[in-house]
Every structure is written in structure tokens, then in C-alpha cells.
Motif scaffolding. Structure first.
Motif, PDB file in Angstrom:
ATOM      1  N   MET A 159     -40.145  -2.575  26.858  1.00  0.00           N
ATOM      2  CA  MET A 159     -40.947  -1.411  27.235  1.00  0.00           C
ATOM      3  C   MET A 159     -41.147  -0.557  25.966  1.00  0.00           C
ATOM      4  N   PRO A 160     -42.368  -0.081  25.692  1.00  0.00           N
ATOM      5  CA  PRO A 160     -42.636   0.626  24.426  1.00  0.00           C
ATOM      6  C   PRO A 160     -41.743   1.837  24.189  1.00  0.00           C
ATOM      7  N   ASP A 161     -41.331   2.516  25.284  1.00  0.00           N
ATOM      8  CA  ASP A 161     -40.531   3.729  25.090  1.00  0.00           C
ATOM      9  C   ASP A 161     -39.027   3.464  25.062  1.00  0.00           C
ATOM     10  N   PHE A 162     -38.631   2.205  25.195  1.00  0.00           N
ATOM     11  CA  PHE A 162     -37.197   1.886  25.133  1.00  0.00           C
ATOM     12  C   PHE A 162     -36.671   2.081  23.711  1.00  0.00           C
ATOM     13  N   PRO A 163     -35.400   2.470  23.583  1.00  0.00           N
ATOM     14  CA  PRO A 163     -34.867   2.638  22.230  1.00  0.00           C
ATOM     15  C   PRO A 163     -34.702   1.298  21.506  1.00  0.00           C
ATOM     16  N   VAL A 164     -34.821   1.352  20.193  1.00  0.00           N
ATOM     17  CA  VAL A 164     -34.682   0.143  19.374  1.00  0.00           C
ATOM     18  C   VAL A 164     -33.288  -0.473  19.559  1.00  0.00           C
ATOM     19  N   SER A 165     -32.274   0.372  19.845  1.00  0.00           N
ATOM     20  CA  SER A 165     -30.898  -0.134  20.013  1.00  0.00           C
ATOM     21  C   SER A 165     -30.855  -1.282  21.028  1.00  0.00           C
ATOM     22  N   PHE A 166     -31.629  -1.151  22.102  1.00  0.00           N
ATOM     23  CA  PHE A 166     -31.643  -2.194  23.123  1.00  0.00           C
ATOM     24  C   PHE A 166     -32.164  -3.504  22.530  1.00  0.00           C
ATOM     25  N   MET A 167     -33.237  -3.408  21.752  1.00  0.00           N
ATOM     26  CA  MET A 167     -33.833  -4.622  21.180  1.00  0.00           C
ATOM     27  C   MET A 167     -32.899  -5.262  20.156  1.00  0.00           C
ATOM     28  N   LEU A 168     -32.145  -4.416  19.444  1.00  0.00           N
ATOM     29  CA  LEU A 168     -31.185  -4.960  18.473  1.00  0.00           C
ATOM     30  C   LEU A 168     -30.171  -5.840  19.202  1.00  0.00           C
ATOM     31  N   MET A 169     -29.688  -5.314  20.349  1.00  0.00           N
ATOM     32  CA  MET A 169     -28.690  -6.068  21.108  1.00  0.00           C
ATOM     33  C   MET A 169     -29.311  -7.345  21.697  1.00  0.00           C
ATOM     34  N   VAL A 170     -30.564  -7.233  22.171  1.00  0.00           N
ATOM     35  CA  VAL A 170     -31.215  -8.425  22.740  1.00  0.00           C
ATOM     36  C   VAL A 170     -31.355  -9.502  21.661  1.00  0.00           C
ATOM     37  N   CYS A 171     -31.812  -9.099  20.473  1.00  0.00           N
ATOM     38  CA  CYS A 171     -31.957 -10.078  19.382  1.00  0.00           C
ATOM     39  C   CYS A 171     -30.592 -10.685  19.040  1.00  0.00           C
ATOM     40  N   ALA A 172     -29.550  -9.863  19.087  1.00  0.00           N
ATOM     41  CA  ALA A 172     -28.201 -10.366  18.781  1.00  0.00           C
ATOM     42  C   ALA A 172     -27.755 -11.359  19.856  1.00  0.00           C
ATOM     43  N   TRP A 173     -28.002 -11.031  21.127  1.00  0.00           N
ATOM     44  CA  TRP A 173     -27.640 -11.963  22.209  1.00  0.00           C
ATOM     45  C   TRP A 173     -28.408 -13.283  22.070  1.00  0.00           C
ATOM     46  N   MET A 174     -29.688 -13.158  21.702  1.00  0.00           N
ATOM     47  CA  MET A 174     -30.509 -14.369  21.540  1.00  0.00           C
ATOM     48  C   MET A 174     -29.932 -15.229  20.407  1.00  0.00           C
ATOM     49  N   HIS A 175     -29.618 -14.577  19.296  1.00  0.00           N
ATOM     50  CA  HIS A 175     -29.081 -15.304  18.147  1.00  0.00           C
ATOM     51  C   HIS A 175     -27.754 -15.982  18.516  1.00  0.00           C
TER      52      HIS A 175
END
Ligand SMILES: Cc1cc2nc3c(=O)[nH]c(=O)nc-3n(C[C@H](O)[C@H](O)[C@H](O)COP(=O)(O)OP(=O)(O)OC[C@H]3O[C@@H](n4cnc5c(N)ncnc54)[C@H](O)[C@@H]3O)c2cc1C
Length: 502
Positions: free
Chosen positions: A197-213
């Protein structure tokens, strides 16, 4: 079994989870679910002409033992014997004229891809990638509900989690949209708000990328209903009861204590504790008629921002899509001209091609789903006129097929099943307020308000709420954890040691 009994309203992931832990801790428990036969709430699937439409899970945090959340799923019987797919791509953005950003799951590949697209953005890319790398080492503590934690627990958490808290708090303050604006490359600028979601904080995406990795957020083969059914099986195996076609109309109270529920059919059922794992707004303002609210509770419903409702279009396509690389979140295709859906303008179309789950389609064929954020009031008003409502849904499906035809020539003639769900469909089947698909959004400006939402209502005893309407950010793990947390709170009240069985 303990003397004290529990009634749970709603058999979604939160309700099923609360039910499992209630039984593990000796409370006889019944779930009242309004759906006629399916558990799972939003975490569901449905059959259409030989296809299974996966209605929910794209990626499940904690799908592998590498992540702390795995134990939660083991306790709920959701992961044992289940195959998970770990895609090489989190998603891809195709911006036309050959411009493309593949969000690789592997961090090194992601870094290379971003620098290929925009070497001049190296500094911002390095900052983002370094933060993702650090997040791969974090595990989020989830085992103890904040409401039962002691000061010692809190201090221990702050000390052990200090690096995570420090890093994530910095990135909590920046939304994906604002972060995107830091890139010079138009493609990366466009892409960041599309990652979630565009208004979500970047912190969430950092964790998602980490989980994916870390290959810790996989897709469960078989889809969402299979996953929910496994948790329902666990609940029934522990001795629980689920009543379907059992819509709760009222929560019964006596002397400001919740004592039972009245169903739409007029029958009344009593228990010592009532847990609502159904929609928050309906629970507070309809089932309890708004009698137990204060400024804090009212503030949630006035200030927090719900996830948008969706137009959810499913297509059964006689095509293997073997030439398309599977991705967890699907692809976002830039539109030649913007598309207005229920008054909401779309510049991109997000499609998921389930070529990685053969159980959802007949051999050689593929389920494709398209998610379009839209406006609840528009579709709710339109649904009053059945003919116009149906016609507009079909027109939208035609438009979407036309867009996909341009990307995958020949597709239009290969579509053999189409199914369109609108926000009113979501409300009819799950009761979620204004058709929201995941409860409350977390944004940099609402972060503090929703941080630890109250699970009780002022002045009402023996009543709790679970699920994504009391866990901003929502999602399946939050819903499951929320059910577990509520039982910890009940155990504390009953002076019982909380037990979690695997
Ligand atoms: C398209 C889509 C994709 C998603 N993708 C993901 C993903 O990839 N990963 C992820 O983690 N999350 C995802 N989510 C979000 C996730 O599905 C939800 O956050 C989560 O399932 C919420 O669970 P819940 O139990 O809190 O609520 P719900 O699922 O809404 O459950 C509430 C239950 O209560 C029942 N109910 C309501 N009112 C009553 C009543 N009056 N009487 C009796 N029963 C009642 C409903 O029928 C329902 O079963 C997605 C959601 C959607 C729609």
C-alpha cells in the motif's frame, strides 16, 4: 476442562486460532460463524468451472522453520505436511516500452537489478539494501501478548531487540510513496508505492524483502481455503464445535458483563467469556449497539485508515504461462490510459498468475487473479440495481481481459472462466467494514494511535476482540497471533498458566 466456557464470534483465522488455544488451555469453546459451510473468513477459496479461485494468501510469513512465526503455525496445525513455493521474484513492475523492474527475492539480485535500472540512484539503493540486509537477522518477538508482559519482559525485549527497534523506527516514519520520491529514476519512483500500500511505512517492506530473501514467506500450495481448513481441523481435533449459518445479531450483556450471544435466528447461547473475532465496527456499533465506546475507541474508527476494498477478478485461462516467471505478489502492468474503477483512478493493473500452483486449475491451464483497489460506497449503491451492477462488473472484466490481451496476445480467446467479486461480495461473505481486505492500514501518521490497540471495550467485562480490526497492519499471522494473545489474557485473568501445544 475448566469450568469456564468461551463463545467466539467468527471462524476466520483469528477466531479459529483463539478457539485452538482456548481448548489447549481447558476452556470448552464454540465458534459461531455466519458462512454457511466454510471456515477462514477472508482466508478462503471458491470453485468456479473446474478452477479454484485463491481468494487470499500470496505469501505467508513464517512458512518455514527459519522464521520464528513457524511455531505459531505448527501449534495451529497449519504447516505440517504442506508444500510451500518460494518464488525467485517478490513481484515485477512493467512500465511499457521494455521498461521493467523485477523485485527479486534474493537481495544481491535485487541490488543489481535496481542499479541496472538506475546507477545514478546508487546512494538511495545502498541505503535501502543495507537496511534489508540487517532485517534478515531480525526475528520479531510474538510469543507473549503485550497485555500480559511484565516490566521485566518489556526491558528484556528492548535490550534484545534494540537494533531492530532502532532501525525500524527510523523507517516507520517514511511511507513507500515518500521513499519512492527520493529516486531519480521514474521507474523506481513509480514502483515503490506499488510494492504494497503506498502509505505503508518502508519498515514493513524491509521486513517483507528480508522474509523473501530468507525464504520464510512462501505460498501454500492448495491455496487459502486448504490452509484455513487445516486450522479448523486442529480446532475440531482439540474438541471444539463450529456452528455454521450462525450469524450473531447481538452480544448479550448483564450488569455490564458479556454473557452470551443472540443469533439472527433468535436463539440465545451463553458462555463465561465472549470473544468477537468478527468485524470490529459491526461488533462495537451493531452487536453491542455502541454502548461501550469512549473517545479512544471512537478515535480508532475516525482516524485510522482501513485497507481499501477490492474488485477481485478471477480468470480461468487455457494457457500454461510456462514462459512467465512465478512471483509472490504478481505483476503490475502500466496502463496505456488510466482506468476508473468505482471512481478510483488506476495507473497500473496488478495481476497474479498462479502458474506455480497446479492444484488451482485443470492440467495445462492457469488461474489468473486481478486485484483493483476501489470505493465501497460506489459499489454498494450500484448493487441496489442488480442489472446495472452485473453489467458494470462484466464491463470491467472485459476491460481487464483487453489489457491482459495486449501483454499476453491470444489470452482473450483462452479465457474460459471469469468471476468478479466486488466490495459488496466481501461484505456479504465476511462482514468486513466497507469491504476492507485487511483491517487497518499502518501509516507513518497513524502509527502511534494504532500501535497497541485495546482488545477490550470500556465498561464491559468478560469480553475481548481479536483479529485484524485490533491488530493494525492485519494479515494472517497478525490474526492468528491475536487469537493466541487473547487466550493468554483470559488465562491471566483466570490465574492459569498459558499452554501452547504442538
Ligand atoms: C485478496 C486478499 C489477499 C490477501 N493476501 C494476504 C497475504 O498474502 N498474506 C496475509 O498475511 N494476509 C493477506 N490478506 C489479509 C488476511 O486475509 C486478513 O488480514 C485475515 O485473514 C483476517 O483474519 P480475521 O480472522 O481477523 O478476519 P476475517 O477473515 O474477516 O474473519 C472474520 C470472520 O467472522 C465472521 N463473521 C463476521 N460477522 C459475523 C457475525 N455477525 N456472526 C458470525 N460470524 C461473523 C466472518 O464470516 C469471518 O469468517 C489478504 C486478504 C485478501 C482479501
Amino acid at each position: 476442562m475448566s469450568e469456564k466456557s468461551i463463545i467466539i464470534i467468527g471462524g476466520g483465522i483469528a477466531g479459529l486460532s483463539a478457539g485452538c488455544y482456548a481448548l489447549m488451555n481447558g476452556f470448552p469453546t464454540r465458534i459461531f460463524e455466519m458462512h454457511k459451510k466454510k471456515p477462514g473468513g477472508l482466508c478462503t477459496s471458491w470453485k468456479r468451472q473446474g478452477y479454484t479461485v485463491n481468494g487470499c494468501i500470496h505469501w505467508l510469513i513464517g512458512s518455514s522453520p527459519k522464521d520464528g512465526y513457524y511455531r505459531l503455525w505448527e501449534e495451529l496445525g497449519a504447516v505440517q505436511g504442506r508444500d510451500f513455493v518460494y518464488q525467485e521474484e517478490y513481484g515485477r513492475i512493467e512500465a511499457g516500452e521494455g521498461q521493467r523492474f523485477i523485485v527479486y527475492s534474493d537481495i544481491d539480485r535485487l541490488e543489481k537489478e535496481m542499479k541496472r535500472i538506475s546507477p545514478e540512484d546508487s546512494a538511495v539503493i545502498d541505503e535501502f539494501i543495507a537496511a534489508v540486509r540487517r532485517c534478515t537477522r531480525f526475528t520479531i518477538p510474538w510469543e507473549k501478548a503485550p497485555e500480559v508482559s511484565t516490566l521485566f519482559d518489556l526491558l528484556k525485549m528492548i535490550i534484545t531487540q534494540f537494533p531492530a527497534i532502532r532501525l525500524l523506527s527510523k523507517w516507520n516514519r517514511v511511507s513507500l510513496k515518500n521513499f519512492g520520491e527520493r529516486f531519480k529514476s521514474p521507474l523506481l519512483r513509480d514502483a515503490f508505492p506499488l510494492l504494497f500500500m503506498p502509505d505503508f511505512p518502508v519498515s514493513f517492506m524491509l521486513m517483507v524483502c528480508a522474509w523473501m530473501h530468507n525464504r520464510a514467506a512462501g505460498y501454500p500450495v492448495g491455496g487459502s481455503l486448504e490452509f484455513s481448513r487445516a486450522i479448523e481441523k486442529r480446532f475440531l481435533g482439540l474438541g471444539g464445535e463450529v456452528a455454521y449459518k450462525a450469524k450473531v445479531a447481538k452480544i448479550l450483556t448483564e450488569n455490564n458483563r458479556a454473557v452470551g450471544v443472540r443469533l439472527e435466528d433468535g436463539t440465545e447461547h451463553r458462555a463465561d467469556y465472549i470473544i468477537s473475532a468478527a468485524d470490529g465496527h459491526a461488533t462495537i456499533f451493531d452487536m453491542l449497539e455502541g454502548r461501550y465506546v469512549d473517545d479512544t475507541v471512537r478515535g480508532y474508527y475516525e482516524k485510522l485508515i482501513p485497507f481499501p476494498p477490492l474488485m477481485y477478478i478471477a480468470l480461468g485461462v487455457n494457457r500454461s504461462f510456462s514462459d512467465v516467471s512465478p512471483s509472490a505478489g504478481g505483476m503490475a502492468l502500466k496502463l496505456d490510459r488510466s482506468l476508473l474503477v468505482g471512481g478510483v483512478e488506476q495507473q497500473y493493473l496488478a495481476a497474479q498468475i498462479y502458474n506455480f500452483d497446479p492444484t488451482l486449475a485443470p492440467a495445462g491451464k492457469t488461474l489468473v487473479t486481478i486485484l483493483i483497489p476501489t470505493n465501497y460506497d460506489y459499489w454498494s449503491a450500484l448493487s441496489q440495481n442488480e442489472a446495472r451492477y452485473k453489467a458494470e462488473k462484466e464491463e470491467l472484466a472485459d476491460e481487464v481481459i483487453g489489457i491482459l490481451e495486449r501483454r499476453f496476445p491470444g489470452l482473450a480467446s483462452q479465457v474460459e472462466m471469469r468471476d468478479v467479486a466486488s466490495p459488496t461480495t466481501f461484505v456479504r461473505y465476511t462482514g468486513n467494514w466497507k469491504g476492507s481486505f485487511e483491517g487497518w492500514q499502518v501509516t507513518p501518521s497513524t502509527w502511534t494511535l494504532g500501535k497497541i490497540m485495546k482488545k477490550t471495550l470500556p465498561g464491559l467485562e468478560n469480553f475481548y476482540m481479536a483479529g485484524h480490526w485490533v491488530e493494525p497492519g492485519g494479515g494472517i499471522p497478525a490474526a492468528a497471533m491475536s487469537g493466541r494473545n487473547i487466550i493468554q489474557i483470559v488465562c491471566k485473568k483466570e490465574k492459569k498458566k498459558f499452554v501452547a501445544l504442538r
